[in-house]
Enzyme design. Structure first.
Site, PDB file in Angstrom:
ATOM      1  N   MET A 137       0.826  -1.214   0.000  1.00 10.87           N
ATOM      2  CA  MET A 137       0.000   0.000   0.000  1.00 10.87           C
ATOM      3  C   MET A 137       0.858   1.262   0.000  1.00 10.87           C
ATOM      4  SD  MET A 137      -2.990  -0.695   2.815  1.00 10.87           S
ATOM      5  CE  MET A 137      -3.583  -2.336   3.196  1.00 10.87           C
ATOM      6  N   GLU A 255      -7.117  -5.210  10.510  1.00  6.78           N
ATOM      7  CA  GLU A 255      -5.676  -4.982  10.612  1.00  6.78           C
ATOM      8  C   GLU A 255      -5.350  -4.178  11.864  1.00  6.78           C
ATOM      9  OE1 GLU A 255      -1.953  -2.962   8.128  1.00  6.78           O
ATOM     10  OE2 GLU A 255      -3.937  -3.091   7.195  1.00  6.78           O
TER      11      GLU A 255
END
Length: 390
Positions: A137, A255
């Site tokens: 990411m 997460e």
């Protein structure tokens, strides 16, 4: 000198999450860390990644992708098994293994958003450790701002052509595959431009930097990834084009829970080591655990740790019911990672000069814990998410 795994001090309010099956699994995980990981932590820190065959050993014991459906190589169990894996890693005071990102983030993206071909191809390999995976990411100039991603994937016939770079990628150096966040459109609404692409590490133009030289977590495989005209078939698109941001938001709450879990267990481990140290260490002819300052400080820390444990376990109950709010997960991540930092700082102080020596577990905890307030979204971003619900 203390080293290796330690059992936490029992909570003042007993935990009620786990069954006997969960506890039997915990014992398997504990033995794995004691035998395979703890003796090698110094080696992993020097080479800046774990040995590749550690992934195969974990897979052989059923420690990877445990929550995935059985038809894809998993055990089909609940996320409490993931919680146990993370807790035992923390009790071993290990920051080298990147199993949770592989099993509880990457695998979830594929299982939740992938098509049948993608699931059949990747999940069984991930469960055995044949394939190590990463999620790419963050970029050098974007940080927490995912909508500002610059890595592009342009459709050219039946292939996407990817160009750009990613940084701070866990499991990046050893990865056989990465899910890459790419910009695939030019919509004024930045979130509508993002897509997720499965990129195999052996694709031409895909290269990896050396493991990054971090302050702590030195044994964890973290590196930069580079994409120079990397061509992947359009079948490698995960979900639908332009749906990347929505998919990311769906998984980011879990997460953040993973970070909260490892911080909570890490604080419990640091505290347990410190309690033992204060009983063993003598000053002025007495164990330092007998001094009022020590006893009061330990009482304060135990109370803070137990309060956070109660909140976290309640969050896990809601997670199992699939009703955990984004704000509650953000609060868990921010508050518990802050608490962990305070605990290790105070525990190091109770160790005195020895707390500054790296052969003592508290010193490693001190330098390893700091990243928890940054990754999975900085704690400032967590406060922003909470404030939006007010």
């Amino acid at each position: 000198m203390q080293s290796g795994a330690i059992r936490p001090v029992p909570n003042m309010l007993p935990r009620k999450l786990f069954t006997s099956d969960h506890e039997a699994f915990r014992e398997t995980v504990r033995k794995f860390y004691e035998k395979e990981v703890v003796p090698n932590i110094e080696k992993y820190e020097k080479q800046q990644h774990v040995d590749r065959d550690l992934w195969n050993k974990a897979g052989a014991l059923g420690l990877l992708c445990t929550t995935m459906p059985e038809q894809y190589g998993g055990s089909g169990v609940d996320r409490l098994y993931s919680m146990i894996l993370i807790e035992e890693q923390a009790y071993a005071m290990d920051s080298s293994t990147g199993f949770s990102l592989h099993s509880d983030i990457v695998a979830n993206y594929i299982n939740n958003f992938g098509n049948e071909v993608q699931k059949q191809h990747w999940l069984p390999k991930m469960a055995t450790g044949e394939a190590v995976t990463a999620i790419a990411m963050t970029e050098p100039g974007t940080g927490s701002d995912l909508q500002a991603v610059r890595t592009t994937a342009v459709l050219d016939g039946d292939e996407y052509v990817i160009n750009g770079s990613k940084i701070f990628i866990t499991n990046g150096y050893l990865c056989d595959m990465a899910i890459v966040v790419c910009k695939t459109g030019n919509n004024e609404k930045g979130s509508a431009n993002l897509s997720l692409l499965i990129v195999e590490a052996d694709r031409a133009g895909f290269s990896k930097g050396k493991p990054l030289n971090k302050i702590g977590m030195k044994g964890q495989d973290t590196c930069e990834l580079f994409f120079d005209n990397v061509r992947v078939p359009k079948e490698n698109l995960l979900g639908m084009e332009g749906m990347g941001f929505i998919m990311l938001m769906k998984e980011l709450a879990w997460e953040r829970m993973l970070v909260a879990i490892i911080c909570q267990a890490g604080a419990e481990a640091a505290f347990a080591h410190t309690v033992q140290y204060t009983k063993d260490r003598k000053a002025f002819g007495k164990a330092i655990s007998t001094f009022q300052n020590t006893r009061f400080k330990l009482a304060e820390l135990r109370t803070e740790i137990d309060f956070c444990r109660t909140y976290l376990d309640r969050c896990m109950e809601l997670q199992l019911e699939e009703s955990l709010g984004v704000d509650a997960a953000a609060a868990a991540k921010y508050k518990i990672s802050d608490m962990f930092s305070k605990v290790v700082d105070d525990c190091l102080q109770l160790h005195g000069g020895y707390g500054y020596m790296l052969e003592y577990p508290i010193a490693r905890a001190y330098i390893d814990n700091r990243a928890n307030r940054i990754y999975a979204g900085t704690n400032e971003i967590m406060k922003e998410l909470i404030s939006r619900t007010l």
